[in-house]
Write a protein that holds these residues in place. Structure first.
Motif, mmCIF file in Angstrom:
data_model
loop_
_atom_site.group_PDB
_atom_site.id
_atom_site.type_symbol
_atom_site.label_atom_id
_atom_site.label_comp_id
_atom_site.label_asym_id
_atom_site.label_seq_id
_atom_site.Cartn_x
_atom_site.Cartn_y
_atom_site.Cartn_z
ATOM 1 N N GLY A 196 -54.563 -33.812 -24.990
ATOM 2 C CA GLY A 196 -55.801 -34.316 -24.416
ATOM 3 C C GLY A 196 -57.054 -33.708 -25.015
ATOM 4 N N ASP A 197 -56.883 -32.657 -25.826
ATOM 5 C CA ASP A 197 -58.017 -31.929 -26.394
ATOM 6 C C ASP A 197 -58.120 -32.241 -27.881
ATOM 7 O OD1 ASP A 197 -59.896 -30.099 -27.283
ATOM 8 O OD2 ASP A 197 -59.091 -28.415 -26.132
ATOM 9 N N PHE A 198 -59.192 -32.925 -28.276
ATOM 10 C CA PHE A 198 -59.372 -33.316 -29.672
ATOM 11 C C PHE A 198 -59.363 -32.101 -30.594
ATOM 12 C CE2 PHE A 198 -61.868 -34.463 -33.413
ATOM 13 C CZ PHE A 198 -61.333 -35.700 -33.754
ATOM 14 N N ALA A 199 -59.864 -30.973 -30.107
ATOM 15 C CA ALA A 199 -59.941 -29.766 -30.935
ATOM 16 C C ALA A 199 -58.567 -29.246 -31.328
ATOM 17 C CB ALA A 199 -60.715 -28.672 -30.197
ATOM 18 N N LEU A 200 -57.529 -29.629 -30.593
ATOM 19 C CA LEU A 200 -56.181 -29.128 -30.856
ATOM 20 C C LEU A 200 -55.323 -30.114 -31.644
ATOM 21 C CD1 LEU A 200 -55.372 -27.419 -27.431
ATOM 22 C CD2 LEU A 200 -56.297 -26.388 -29.521
ATOM 23 N N LEU A 201 -55.894 -31.248 -32.029
ATOM 24 C CA LEU A 201 -55.130 -32.204 -32.826
ATOM 25 C C LEU A 201 -54.852 -31.622 -34.209
ATOM 26 C CD1 LEU A 201 -56.931 -35.565 -31.960
ATOM 27 C CD2 LEU A 201 -54.812 -34.662 -30.985
ATOM 28 N N GLN A 261 -63.737 -29.402 -36.626
ATOM 29 C CA GLN A 261 -64.220 -28.064 -36.977
ATOM 30 C C GLN A 261 -65.394 -27.658 -36.091
ATOM 31 O OE1 GLN A 261 -64.974 -27.331 -41.157
ATOM 32 N NE2 GLN A 261 -63.252 -28.633 -41.776
ATOM 33 N N PHE A 262 -66.310 -28.595 -35.871
ATOM 34 C CA PHE A 262 -67.470 -28.298 -35.032
ATOM 35 C C PHE A 262 -67.040 -27.999 -33.600
ATOM 36 C CE2 PHE A 262 -70.825 -29.625 -32.106
ATOM 37 C CZ PHE A 262 -71.880 -28.840 -32.548
ATOM 38 N N LEU A 263 -66.160 -28.815 -33.072
ATOM 39 C CA LEU A 263 -65.722 -28.638 -31.694
ATOM 40 C C LEU A 263 -65.037 -27.284 -31.512
ATOM 41 C CD1 LEU A 263 -65.609 -29.984 -28.939
ATOM 42 C CD2 LEU A 263 -63.502 -31.133 -29.638
ATOM 43 N N ASN A 264 -64.208 -26.904 -32.455
ATOM 44 C CA ASN A 264 -63.546 -25.603 -32.364
ATOM 45 C C ASN A 264 -64.548 -24.456 -32.447
ATOM 46 O OD1 ASN A 264 -60.415 -25.560 -32.274
ATOM 47 N ND2 ASN A 264 -60.890 -27.289 -33.618
ATOM 48 N N ARG A 265 -65.588 -24.634 -33.263
ATOM 49 C CA ARG A 265 -66.614 -23.594 -33.354
ATOM 50 C C ARG A 265 -67.378 -23.478 -32.038
ATOM 51 N NH1 ARG A 265 -67.794 -18.713 -34.706
ATOM 52 N NH2 ARG A 265 -70.050 -18.367 -34.772
ATOM 53 N N VAL A 266 -67.747 -24.608 -31.446
ATOM 54 C CA VAL A 266 -68.443 -24.584 -30.157
ATOM 55 C C VAL A 266 -67.573 -23.921 -29.096
ATOM 56 C CG1 VAL A 266 -69.290 -26.040 -28.268
ATOM 57 C CG2 VAL A 266 -69.931 -26.562 -30.625
ATOM 58 N N TYR A 267 -66.304 -24.287 -29.064
ATOM 59 C CA TYR A 267 -65.396 -23.707 -28.071
ATOM 60 C C TYR A 267 -65.288 -22.188 -28.208
ATOM 61 C CZ TYR A 267 -63.521 -28.232 -26.488
ATOM 62 O OH TYR A 267 -63.358 -29.473 -25.939
ATOM 63 N N SER A 268 -65.450 -21.685 -29.420
ATOM 64 C CA SER A 268 -65.306 -20.242 -29.630
ATOM 65 C C SER A 268 -66.497 -19.447 -29.115
ATOM 66 C CB SER A 268 -65.101 -19.949 -31.122
ATOM 67 O OG SER A 268 -66.304 -20.146 -31.856
ATOM 68 N N VAL A 297 -70.840 -32.944 -26.933
ATOM 69 C CA VAL A 297 -70.078 -31.876 -26.282
ATOM 70 C C VAL A 297 -70.959 -31.362 -25.154
ATOM 71 C CG1 VAL A 297 -68.717 -29.788 -26.624
ATOM 72 C CG2 VAL A 297 -69.194 -31.285 -28.578
ATOM 73 N N THR A 298 -70.511 -31.541 -23.907
ATOM 74 C CA THR A 298 -71.408 -31.364 -22.770
ATOM 75 C C THR A 298 -70.747 -30.623 -21.611
ATOM 76 O OG1 THR A 298 -70.736 -33.516 -21.880
ATOM 77 C CG2 THR A 298 -72.666 -33.488 -23.330
ATOM 78 N N PRO A 299 -71.579 -30.033 -20.730
ATOM 79 C CA PRO A 299 -71.039 -29.372 -19.532
ATOM 80 C C PRO A 299 -70.718 -30.353 -18.410
ATOM 81 C CG PRO A 299 -73.407 -29.082 -19.622
ATOM 82 C CD PRO A 299 -73.022 -29.783 -20.896
ATOM 83 N N VAL A 300 -71.206 -31.583 -18.514
ATOM 84 C CA VAL A 300 -70.971 -32.627 -17.514
ATOM 85 C C VAL A 300 -70.372 -33.834 -18.226
ATOM 86 C CG1 VAL A 300 -72.053 -34.213 -15.876
ATOM 87 C CG2 VAL A 300 -72.855 -31.844 -16.036
ATOM 88 N N ALA A 301 -69.349 -34.422 -17.641
ATOM 89 C CA ALA A 301 -68.779 -35.643 -18.210
ATOM 90 C C ALA A 301 -69.699 -36.816 -17.899
ATOM 91 C CB ALA A 301 -67.388 -35.895 -17.637
ATOM 92 N N TYR A 302 -70.103 -37.553 -18.919
ATOM 93 C CA TYR A 302 -70.947 -38.716 -18.687
ATOM 94 C C TYR A 302 -70.123 -39.807 -18.002
ATOM 95 C CZ TYR A 302 -74.452 -36.358 -21.556
ATOM 96 O OH TYR A 302 -75.367 -35.462 -22.046
#
Length: 352
Positions: A254-259, A146-153, A184-189
């Motif tokens: 590949g996108d956790f938000a779409l599971l 839920q959080f990831l989908n909210r951030v993506y929006s 959730v970041t702009p750069v992949a660690y």
């Protein structure tokens, strides 16, 4: 055509063993390379008998004292989790936090990324590994979704996300209370970035997804493949990055938000089984990470990936399970062969 190669190198040498009247003794070291990244791990069968030396036994009295002493000041316990944890601003989360069952998601006061929420998983301050039920884990993952989908929006600059768990001090947790941390970041660690780049390179070279090829190859050989639950495929890692590593790969996303809800349910059930298995082996502490890449990102060939390992046991003056081999050489020591681990786990996954 699959480009997966399970590469290993065997080195034989002799020593004169003082515990056997200095008679010559043959030793063998196997060095394995991860098929995607080339990361190395080392197996010496002589070390298998020293697993207790490396990990020790959990000290029940020490654990009891640790739990009791930390419960009184734990900010995740009882009403304190509502009073002493922060909120997100309304433009990100109108309600400030996310609650799913016993799970409560809120901002981290000490963030290491642009978005770094914490999820308190349970009302209980301490859980045995067999008490991490699919429901508790699933509620935490649902809150993360839920959080990831909210951030993506609201934010298009953050394609990289990882859901992480550290349980107890040997795993790096600062609190006993079961919880997750999401980045959730702009750069992949570092590792996440290497993983994505390698998947993309593999796709460009072979025209197929590395992890779907891995599923096919592991199913074909049957050596490390454990089972399929829903769209998740469970197996042990040929060249593990931690103790008793188990991985799960989603076959299509590949996108956790779409599971889907069913995807999260299947994943939670599998994690719960692996944790119960670790308890059966005598362990208590663990880490896991679920790697994700936003669907809109142009990289090809990436799939949601879970990696889970157990960590050092809790006893007085326990030794760190990372030393120069892991921290400086970035290689891992194999105590239990992945092939033997998979055989035991197959039976465990069949338990209801």
């Amino acid at each position: 055509m699959s480009g997966i190669v399970f590469e290993s190198l065997l080195s034989d040498f002799t020593i004169k063993n003082p515990y056997k009247d200095f008679s010559e003794e043959l030793h063998r070291v196997e060095i394995r390379k991860d098929p995607l990244l080339g990361d190395t791990s080392i197996y010496n069968p002589f070390l298998k008998d020293k697993a207790r030396f490396f990990f020790g036994d959990n000290d029940p009295e020490l654990i009891r004292k640790l739990v009791e002493d930390s419960a009184g000041t734990c900010i995740f316990c009882g009403e304190k989790v509502e009073k002493n944890t922060p909120y997100y601003p309304a433009d990100l989360l109108p309600e400030g936090r996310i609650r799913v069952g016993e799970a409560l998601l809120f901002p981290n006061l000490f963030s290491v990324g642009k978005y770094h929420p914490v999820v308190s998983l349970s009302k209980a301050h301490f859980l045995k590994l067999s008490e991490f039920s699919p429901e508790l884990i699933g509620n935490g993952l649902a809150a993360a979704s839920q959080f990831l989908n909210r951030v993506y929006s609201v934010d298009f600059s953050v394609p990289y996300s990882v859901i992480n768990a550290n349980y107890l001090f040997p795993a790096g947790a600062s609190l006993v209370h079961p919880h997750l941390q999401i980045l959730v970041t702009p750069v992949a660690y570092s590792y996440h970035g290497r993983l994505i780049d390698a998947c993309n390179t593999y796709y460009q070279k072979f025209g197929s997804c590395y992890h779907t090829d891995l599923i096919d190859e592991e199913k074909r050989t049957g050596l490390r493949y454990i089972t399929q639950q829903g769209k998740w495929h469970w197996m042990t890692a040929f060249s593990p990055m931690g103790s008793n590593e188990v991985i799960a790969v989603h076959e299509g996303e590949g996108d956790f938000a779409l599971l889907s809800d069913e995807d999260l349910k299947s994943l939670s059930d599998g994690i719960s089984k692996v944790l119960s298995f670790y308890e059966d082996l005598g362990h208590l502490s663990f880490n896991y990470s679920i790697f994700s890449l936003r669907k809109s990102h142009p990289t090809e060939g990436f799939r949601c990936l879970l990696k889970i390992i157990n960590r050092q046991n809790l006893y007085q003056n326990y030794r760190n399970d990372d030393y120069f081999l892991q921290k400086m050489l970035q290689s891992e020591l194999i105590i239990n062969l992945p092939e033997e681990l998979a055989e035991k786990l197959r039976a465990f996954f069949k338990k209801e």
